[in-house]
Design a protein around this motif. Sequence first.
Motif, short mmCIF file in Angstrom:
data_model
loop_
_atom_site.label_atom_id
_atom_site.label_comp_id
_atom_site.label_asym_id
_atom_site.label_seq_id
_atom_site.Cartn_x
_atom_site.Cartn_y
_atom_site.Cartn_z
N TYR A 1 -2.94 9.04 9.36
CA TYR A 1 -2.61 8.71 7.97
C TYR A 1 -1.11 8.81 7.78
O TYR A 1 -0.47 9.75 8.27
CB TYR A 1 -3.32 9.68 7.02
N ARG A 2 -0.53 7.84 7.08
CA ARG A 2 0.89 7.88 6.75
C ARG A 2 1.07 7.55 5.27
O ARG A 2 0.48 6.59 4.76
CB ARG A 2 1.70 6.89 7.58
N GLU A 3 1.89 8.32 4.61
CA GLU A 3 2.26 8.03 3.23
C GLU A 3 3.33 6.95 3.22
O GLU A 3 4.29 7.00 4.00
CB GLU A 3 2.77 9.31 2.57
N THR A 4 3.17 5.94 2.37
CA THR A 4 4.12 4.82 2.30
C THR A 4 4.44 4.47 0.85
O THR A 4 4.38 3.31 0.46
CB THR A 4 3.55 3.58 3.03
N SER A 5 4.75 5.47 0.06
CA SER A 5 4.95 5.26 -1.38
C SER A 5 6.39 4.96 -1.74
O SER A 5 6.67 4.54 -2.87
CB SER A 5 4.47 6.48 -2.16
N ASN B 1 0.84 -1.21 0.00
CA ASN B 1 0.00 0.00 0.00
C ASN B 1 0.87 1.26 0.00
O ASN B 1 1.90 1.30 0.67
CB ASN B 1 -0.92 0.01 1.22
N ASN B 2 0.41 2.26 -0.74
CA ASN B 2 1.13 3.53 -0.83
C ASN B 2 0.73 4.52 0.26
O ASN B 2 1.28 5.62 0.34
CB ASN B 2 0.94 4.16 -2.20
N SER B 3 -0.23 4.12 1.07
CA SER B 3 -0.58 4.89 2.26
C SER B 3 -1.24 3.93 3.25
O SER B 3 -1.79 2.90 2.86
CB SER B 3 -1.54 6.05 1.94
N SER C 1 9.85 5.78 3.26
CA SER C 1 8.64 6.08 4.04
C SER C 1 8.03 4.79 4.59
O SER C 1 7.50 4.78 5.71
CB SER C 1 7.62 6.84 3.18
N LYS C 2 8.12 3.71 3.84
CA LYS C 2 7.62 2.43 4.34
C LYS C 2 8.40 2.00 5.59
O LYS C 2 7.81 1.52 6.57
CB LYS C 2 7.72 1.35 3.25
N GLU D 1 -3.62 3.83 6.97
CA GLU D 1 -4.39 4.50 8.01
C GLU D 1 -4.51 3.58 9.21
O GLU D 1 -4.66 2.36 9.07
CB GLU D 1 -5.79 4.85 7.50
#
Length: 351
Positions: free
Chosen positions: A162-166, A149-151, A170-171, A153
Amino acid sequence: MSNLKYRLINLAMEVFALPNVAKLIRRFSDCRGVIFTLHRVLPDAPAAFSPNGILQITPEFLESVIIEARANGFDIVDLDEALDRLEADEAQDPFVVLTFDDGYKDNLQYALPILKKHNCPFTLFIAPNLIEAKAEIWWQALEDIIRENNSVEFDLGQGTEYRETSTPASKCEVFDELYWYMRKKPEADRLRLLHALAKRYQLDLTAHCRALIMEWQELQAFIDEPLCTIGAHTMNHYELKKLPEDQMADEISKSVETLAEKTGKRPTHFSYPVGGPLSAGRREFAQVKRQALASGVTTRPGGLYAENAEFLEALPRISLNGNYQKLRFIDVFLTGAIFTAHSGMKKVNLD
């Protein structure tokens, strides 16, 4: 673990791997042997985002460790023999014990053929409810959810975040945040977060565990293998220090009873899930001793000394870390004194 910390560890490994440094340390050390912690054995390199890659080594590295240990004068022995050597009045030849936690399917496919090829005794620590897919490989589930997933929750008790995971970076940041939240919270809180994430991102935790961990039928190959010692690893792979005392004691005793029923032999060795100071301490060590288990192994790093014979319920282990699979590092891994120094020179570490 931060990139800086990994770089520092890698630098230390490189220094100790310089010609004859580790051998010189062993010559003047009274360390009698080491217990290695292993989890997964897989041929493929981890992906760019693989925080659990530290738990996997290649079949080639496993074979190299076996060959190099023996070439350096180490006997590879089972845990019973290791305890005998610790309790002996005088040191004998140095020894290595190989222990595998959890019962991953890849242990059957990739590790067992190598262990049999080299006539290498080993211990496999099993949590019965992982074998029956009634518990969760939560650390891998967390990684897999974030990878796909690229984000992300989640709710840590303060409302939806919410976290961005792109990106891989960031992951990794989000994995570290959630992993350590789950490690520090009670097991009930960890389970609530895990199941909420799995539901939101449609991960079937039962199927996920079944895909990773052997079933009883597959485990039979290890039960029947003379080189293998089956040890207990709790029922549900809970961090025991987080549990009330009666539940903690049941996790140990029921795992022993279940494995005795399933294998026909009562386990005499125990591995504390996760195994660090957040997961097991004096209360848990006392319980393992009270239940008449011959040994309890932690993940506190260190070698084995005569002093450890008085505290067999709290033995240190050295992780064969997947981030350090260079042949020149094997000599470092074999040098228990280096890891004892990393633990503040505590030969016996109960805290």
